[in-house]
Design an enzyme around this catalytic site. Structure first.
Site, PDB file in Angstrom:
ATOM      1  N   PRO A  92       0.813  -1.221   0.000  1.00 25.85           N
ATOM      2  CA  PRO A  92       0.000   0.000   0.000  1.00 25.85           C
ATOM      3  C   PRO A  92       0.847   1.273   0.000  1.00 25.85           C
ATOM      4  O   PRO A  92       0.399   2.330  -0.405  1.00 25.85           O
ATOM      5  CB  PRO A  92      -0.808  -0.105   1.303  1.00 25.85           C
ATOM      6  CG  PRO A  92      -0.761  -1.533   1.676  1.00 25.85           C
ATOM      7  CD  PRO A  92       0.539  -2.071   1.163  1.00 25.85           C
ATOM      8  N   GLU A 119       2.260  -7.149   7.541  1.00 25.61           N
ATOM      9  CA  GLU A 119       2.354  -5.719   7.787  1.00 25.61           C
ATOM     10  C   GLU A 119       3.778  -5.284   7.502  1.00 25.61           C
ATOM     11  O   GLU A 119       4.032  -4.159   7.148  1.00 25.61           O
ATOM     12  CB  GLU A 119       2.010  -5.435   9.256  1.00 25.61           C
ATOM     13  CG  GLU A 119       0.525  -5.442   9.496  1.00 25.61           C
ATOM     14  CD  GLU A 119      -0.213  -4.647   8.445  1.00 25.61           C
ATOM     15  OE1 GLU A 119      -1.028  -5.243   7.710  1.00 25.61           O
ATOM     16  OE2 GLU A 119       0.070  -3.444   8.302  1.00 25.61           O
ATOM     17  N   ARG A 157      -1.396  -6.984 -21.525  1.00 23.90           N
ATOM     18  CA  ARG A 157      -2.309  -6.623 -22.617  1.00 23.90           C
ATOM     19  C   ARG A 157      -1.671  -5.595 -23.557  1.00 23.90           C
ATOM     20  O   ARG A 157      -2.112  -5.428 -24.697  1.00 23.90           O
ATOM     21  CB  ARG A 157      -3.637  -6.098 -22.099  1.00 23.90           C
ATOM     22  CG  ARG A 157      -3.582  -4.743 -21.433  1.00 23.90           C
ATOM     23  CD  ARG A 157      -4.914  -4.342 -20.896  1.00 23.90           C
ATOM     24  NE  ARG A 157      -5.863  -4.008 -21.933  1.00 23.90           N
ATOM     25  CZ  ARG A 157      -5.918  -2.827 -22.564  1.00 23.90           C
ATOM     26  NH1 ARG A 157      -5.021  -1.894 -22.262  1.00 23.90           N
ATOM     27  NH2 ARG A 157      -6.820  -2.585 -23.466  1.00 23.90           N
ATOM     28  N   ASP A 172      -7.219   3.124 -25.687  1.00 20.80           N
ATOM     29  CA  ASP A 172      -7.803   2.905 -24.359  1.00 20.80           C
ATOM     30  C   ASP A 172      -8.113   4.221 -23.677  1.00 20.80           C
ATOM     31  O   ASP A 172      -7.513   5.242 -23.987  1.00 20.80           O
ATOM     32  CB  ASP A 172      -6.750   2.249 -23.460  1.00 20.80           C
ATOM     33  CG  ASP A 172      -6.796   0.742 -23.574  1.00 20.80           C
ATOM     34  OD1 ASP A 172      -7.735   0.246 -24.213  1.00 20.80           O
ATOM     35  OD2 ASP A 172      -5.897   0.116 -23.046  1.00 20.80           O
TER      36      ASP A 172
HETATM   37  N1  LIG Z   1      -2.848  -1.311  -2.445  1.00 18.35           N
HETATM   38  C1  LIG Z   1      -2.013  -2.343  -2.747  1.00 18.35           C
HETATM   39  O1  LIG Z   1      -1.447  -2.411  -3.856  1.00 18.35           O
HETATM   40  C2  LIG Z   1      -1.802  -3.410  -1.689  1.00 18.35           C
HETATM   41  C3  LIG Z   1      -0.671  -4.227  -1.699  1.00 18.35           C
HETATM   42  C4  LIG Z   1      -0.510  -5.212  -0.718  1.00 18.35           C
HETATM   43  C5  LIG Z   1      -1.493  -5.342   0.250  1.00 18.35           C
HETATM   44  N2  LIG Z   1      -1.423  -6.245   1.246  1.00 18.35           N
HETATM   45  C6  LIG Z   1      -0.208  -6.927   1.614  1.00 18.35           C
HETATM   46  C7  LIG Z   1       0.701  -5.963   2.302  1.00 18.35           C
HETATM   47  C8  LIG Z   1       2.023  -5.944   1.941  1.00 18.35           C
HETATM   48  C9  LIG Z   1       2.893  -5.057   2.582  1.00 18.35           C
HETATM   49  C10 LIG Z   1       2.456  -4.198   3.558  1.00 18.35           C
HETATM   50  C11 LIG Z   1       1.117  -4.197   3.896  1.00 18.35           C
HETATM   51  O2  LIG Z   1       0.654  -3.318   4.801  1.00 18.35           O
HETATM   52  C12 LIG Z   1       0.222  -5.085   3.251  1.00 18.35           C
HETATM   53  N3  LIG Z   1      -2.578  -4.544   0.241  1.00 18.35           N
HETATM   54  C13 LIG Z   1      -2.730  -3.590  -0.697  1.00 18.35           C
END
Ligand SMILES: NC(=O)c1ccc(NCc2cccc(O)c2)nc1
Length: 249
Positions: A92, A119, A157, A172
């Protein structure tokens, strides 16, 4: 292009890698898609890949060893030096995925995705292995697998030969920086809802103009911020100003 995915749940990718457009791209040899379960590289007899955080606190942290082991195995297999593939960590906190980023990645020869369920990743993974951290949006999922599938789909794609030319990825949404114009197909009159006459006229210049103006209007209404980077003619800018005034009334 070769794409490898490091994951603890390779079974999540079976459907996505074998079905539809990705499956066909694989069959045509345009892309090689594979998964590696980094639990196979845990380095310990319990096959664990995570451990408690130094410094205390809750949660578990993905260890560096299984990830480095899996990557080195892949590089050995592909006979490449460590500098070549893009090592993409899905999280994230990553850079937001855009069509522009997808186009950039589609030019690479080898992508390796790291999908975690934690996390936290041991920082040495980020510091010494990862080249790109990507996010598919500002929300947290149970793991990086779905985000990796999204990136792989939008990248593959774009590869030559994947989409028939009738589905060209060039027109697109987002490729010209604007949202797509409305599409219609038969019948011309469905329950009294008619297709716009211009599309039935056969005047290709008029049709192109109508479509461009529809894209501009749709973008103005739904995603006005995209207009800042769009490549607009002076006439189009004037048209948008007039439209904006109308909409602001
Ligand atoms: N928005 C995204 O691309 C996304 C990516 C992974 C994820 N979960 C695994 C994860 C991995 C690392 C830290 C963490 O807090 C959570 N969740 C959302």
């Amino acid at each position: 292009m070769r794409i490898d995915v490091l994951t603890l749940f390779p079974e999540m990718f079976t459907g996505v890698f074998n079905a539809s457009i990705l499956g066909k791209a694989r069959d045509k040899g345009i892309v090689e898609l594979s998964t590696v379960n980094f639990r196979d590289f845990s380095g310990n007899k319990h096959n664990t890949v995570d451990d408690m955080p130094y410094g205390g606190g809750g949660g578990m942290v993905l260890q560096a060893e299984p990830v480095f082991g899996a990557v080195e195995h892949l590089l050995q297999q592909a006979g490449e030096d460590a500098s070549k593939p893009r090592m993409i960590l899905m999280c994230p906190q990553g850079t937001p995925l855009t069509q522009k980023k997808a186009i950039e990645l589609s030019g690479e020869s080898h992508l390796i995705f790291i999908c975690g369920h934690y996390e936290g990743y041991d920082e040495r993974i980020r510091e010494f292995l990862v080249t790109d951290e990507l996010s598919i949006g500002d929300y947290v999922l149970t793991g990086g697998e779905l985000p990796a599938m999204v990136v792989i789909d939008t990248v593959v794609r774009l590869l030559p030969g994947v989409l028939g030319n009738e589905q060209s990825a060039i027109t697109d949404s987002f490729s010209d920086g604007l949202l797509e114009y409305p599409h219609y197909t038969r019948p011309a009159d469905f329950r009294g809802w008619r297709v716009p006459d211009v599309l039935l006229s056969g005047h290709h210049a008029e049709i192109e103009k109508w479509r461009r103006l529809q894209s501009l209007e749709r973008t103005l209404v739904r995603r006005p911020e995209l207009l800042e980077n769009a490549d607009l003619t002076p006439k189009e800018k004037q048209w948008l100003e007039d439209k904006r005034k109308l909409l602001d009334r």
